[in-house]
Design a protein around this motif. Structure first.
Motif, mmCIF file in Angstrom:
data_model
loop_
_atom_site.group_PDB
_atom_site.id
_atom_site.type_symbol
_atom_site.label_atom_id
_atom_site.label_comp_id
_atom_site.label_asym_id
_atom_site.label_seq_id
_atom_site.Cartn_x
_atom_site.Cartn_y
_atom_site.Cartn_z
ATOM 1 N N PHE A 12 0.862 -1.186 0.000
ATOM 2 C CA PHE A 12 0.000 0.000 0.000
ATOM 3 C C PHE A 12 0.891 1.226 0.000
ATOM 4 O O PHE A 12 1.274 1.749 1.043
ATOM 5 C CB PHE A 12 -0.918 -0.018 1.226
ATOM 6 N N PHE A 57 -10.513 14.305 2.626
ATOM 7 C CA PHE A 57 -10.259 13.321 1.575
ATOM 8 C C PHE A 57 -11.241 12.165 1.673
ATOM 9 O O PHE A 57 -11.928 11.996 2.671
ATOM 10 C CB PHE A 57 -8.820 12.802 1.641
ATOM 11 N N GLY A 59 -11.553 7.798 0.028
ATOM 12 C CA GLY A 59 -10.771 6.701 -0.531
ATOM 13 C C GLY A 59 -11.704 5.642 -1.072
ATOM 14 O O GLY A 59 -12.698 5.298 -0.427
ATOM 15 N N TYR A 124 -6.311 2.233 -6.185
ATOM 16 C CA TYR A 124 -6.880 3.022 -5.088
ATOM 17 C C TYR A 124 -7.059 4.451 -5.572
ATOM 18 O O TYR A 124 -6.155 5.026 -6.178
ATOM 19 C CB TYR A 124 -5.921 2.988 -3.889
ATOM 20 N N ARG A 126 -7.928 8.387 -4.680
ATOM 21 C CA ARG A 126 -7.876 9.331 -3.556
ATOM 22 C C ARG A 126 -8.396 10.703 -4.007
ATOM 23 O O ARG A 126 -7.678 11.498 -4.585
ATOM 24 C CB ARG A 126 -6.431 9.412 -3.047
ATOM 25 N N TYR A 156 -3.324 -3.601 2.574
ATOM 26 C CA TYR A 156 -2.962 -2.494 3.471
ATOM 27 C C TYR A 156 -1.967 -2.980 4.522
ATOM 28 O O TYR A 156 -0.994 -2.302 4.831
ATOM 29 C CB TYR A 156 -4.231 -1.960 4.144
ATOM 30 N N LYS A 183 -15.332 12.637 7.955
ATOM 31 C CA LYS A 183 -13.881 12.593 8.073
ATOM 32 C C LYS A 183 -13.334 13.860 8.718
ATOM 33 O O LYS A 183 -12.257 13.852 9.275
ATOM 34 C CB LYS A 183 -13.249 12.375 6.703
ATOM 35 N N TYR A 188 -6.230 13.053 11.251
ATOM 36 C CA TYR A 188 -5.306 11.952 10.943
ATOM 37 C C TYR A 188 -3.892 12.249 11.424
ATOM 38 O O TYR A 188 -3.182 11.347 11.846
ATOM 39 C CB TYR A 188 -5.317 11.667 9.439
ATOM 40 N N GLY A 222 -7.470 3.906 10.581
ATOM 41 C CA GLY A 222 -8.041 3.921 9.238
ATOM 42 C C GLY A 222 -9.079 2.845 8.995
ATOM 43 O O GLY A 222 -9.375 2.536 7.831
ATOM 44 N N GLY A 283 -12.413 -1.572 6.117
ATOM 45 C CA GLY A 283 -12.281 -0.280 5.458
ATOM 46 C C GLY A 283 -11.924 -0.531 4.002
ATOM 47 O O GLY A 283 -11.608 -1.663 3.626
ATOM 48 N N THR A 284 -11.962 0.526 3.214
ATOM 49 C CA THR A 284 -11.601 0.372 1.798
ATOM 50 C C THR A 284 -10.199 -0.204 1.673
ATOM 51 O O THR A 284 -9.961 -1.153 0.932
ATOM 52 C CB THR A 284 -11.675 1.746 1.103
ATOM 53 N N ALA A 285 -9.259 0.379 2.418
ATOM 54 C CA ALA A 285 -7.876 -0.084 2.337
ATOM 55 C C ALA A 285 -7.722 -1.454 3.011
ATOM 56 O O ALA A 285 -7.074 -2.352 2.479
ATOM 57 C CB ALA A 285 -6.954 0.936 2.995
HETATM 58 C C1 COI Z 1 -9.348 3.993 3.311
HETATM 59 O O1 COI Z 1 -9.596 2.860 3.736
HETATM 60 O O2 COI Z 1 -9.652 4.351 2.171
HETATM 61 C C2 COI Z 1 -8.727 4.973 4.165
HETATM 62 O O3 COI Z 1 -8.914 6.149 3.958
HETATM 63 C C3 COI Z 1 -7.843 4.473 5.225
HETATM 64 C C4 COI Z 1 -6.483 5.056 5.238
HETATM 65 C C5 COI Z 1 -5.642 4.688 4.068
HETATM 66 C C6 COI Z 1 -6.476 6.482 5.599
#
Ligand code: COI
Ligand code: PLP
Length: 340
Positions: A12, A57, A59, A124, A126, A156, A183, A188, A222, A283-285
């Motif tokens: 990641f 932000f 994701g 991914y 952003r 991740y 958010k 963070y 996260g 989570g997404t990541a």
């Molecule tokens: C996500 O899971 O997309 C996040 O934002 C977690 C992290 C990379 C900040």
């Protein structure tokens, strides 16, 4: 044609791709935005983001589906959450259609960076907005920039689905705005110290407890928590000071409607987690990353699945969610957006 990248080992991290999307808010409106080649930003020294951290932000991920299409997963929910965040930060909300246009255009323009089906990797995405106009009094910036870039990513956590170790520290999750619904409430940068301390002591992440009583489970830096009880019920913390994870909301729907499981969304005390059969970070990541143990000052808690493999329910949730995301399993209406 995909780039020649070692998809299995990318981890990641950031890798610039060909094109990114930029839109500007000026004189009371967002422009239509466009793609650009330049990954660098030139910014005024007094920009709202630099002085007062006026930024947010999102994701999300694009993947190659089983039948070779490039798809994103519920990007409308990211757009809606970003609008909520903007409102809380006095940033003019980015219209949902503009957000979705940026997603589609960036994915299409970087199609060769979208990992092929079966690699387990993703592109991914952003999206972020920052106060780009100069402001010296404490007030909203006069101008904003929205950008969206993509970077190919793998897991991740470096071990993939190998269970991770968490540490509970005495740090606040840091929601100085007093809300974690968005958010905006999550700082963070303030969470990095706890995360770095956990890493330096050999743990993968810090686990936050509630700031007020330090007795209830919140989330990590996260990702949200999902627990499984010994009789197979999914339990997930209900809290106003965690991010409403799109992955968690999706996993709950999958568990209830596809896997026919019972769900409890309620405050979860730290004391009770030793009774759970499984614990995952979602989570997404993180997708859903199994947790093997949690260290606290008082005790070390080990989940029954041990440190080598995910528990059976975590594995099932992972397989079902990623199966839906890659269109191996039928998705609920509106969950998959094809980037055409
Ligand atoms: C996500 O899971 O997309 C996040 O934002 C977690 C992290 C990379 C900040
Ligand atoms: N919690 C925090 C603090 C996060 O930053 C994220 C990811 O952005 C999540 C949870 C997971 O949210 P989602 O599933 O929408 O990616």
């Amino acid at each position: 044609m995909s780039k020649e990248i070692d998809w299995a080992n990318i981890g990641f991290s950031y890798q610039p791709t060909s094109k990114r999307f930029v839109a500007v808010y000026k004189d009371g409106k967002w422009n239509d935005g466009e793609l650009t080649d330049d990954p660098n930003i030139v910014i005024n020294e007094c920009a709202g983001v630099l002085q007062y951290a006026q930024t947010c932000f999102e994701g999300l991920k694009a993947k190659t589906s089983k039948d070779g299409k490039i798809v994103t997963f519920r990007p409308d929910l990211n757009a809606k959450r970003m609008i909520d965040t903007c409102e809380r930060l006095c940033i003019p909300p980015i219209p949902e259609e503009l957000f979705l246009k940026a997603v589609d255009e960036v994915v299409k323009a970087n199609a060769d960076f979208v990992p092929p089906y079966g690699t387990g990797a993703s592109l991914y995405l952003r999206p972020f907005i920052y106060g780009s106009g100069p402001v010296i009094g404490v007030k909203p910036s006069p101008e904003y920039t929205f950008r969206l870039f993509g970077t190919p990513v793998g897991s991740y956590f470096s071990g993939g689905l190998k269970p991770i170790k968490l540490m509970v520290s005495d740090f606040d999750r840091a929601a100085p705005c007093g809300t974690g619904h968005i958010k905006a409430g999550l700082n963070y940068a303030m969470s990095m110290y706890a995360g770095q301390m956990a890493h330096s002591l050999g743990y993968d992440e810090n686990m936050y407890l509630d700031s007020k009583t330090r007795t209830f489970v919140e989330e990590t830096g996260g990702a949200n928590f999902l627990f499984v009880t010994k009789d197979g019920t999914i339990v997930t913390p209900k809290s106003d000071t965690i991010l409403p994870s799109i992955t968690r909301r999706s996993l709950i729907t999958v568990a209830r409607d596809v896997l026919d499981m019972k769900i409890e969304e309620r405050p979860v005390s730290f004391e009770e987690i030793k009774e759970f059969a499984e614990c995952g970070l979602c989570g997404t990541a993180a997708v859903i990353s199994p947790v093997g143990m949690v260290h606290s000052e008082k005790e070390d808690i080990y989940f029954p699945n041990g440190m080598e493999n995910p528990g059976p329910i975590t594995q099932k949730l992972y397989d079902t969610l990623t199966g839906i995301q890659m269109q191996e399993i039928e998705a609920p209406e509106g969950w998959i957006r094809e980037c055409k």
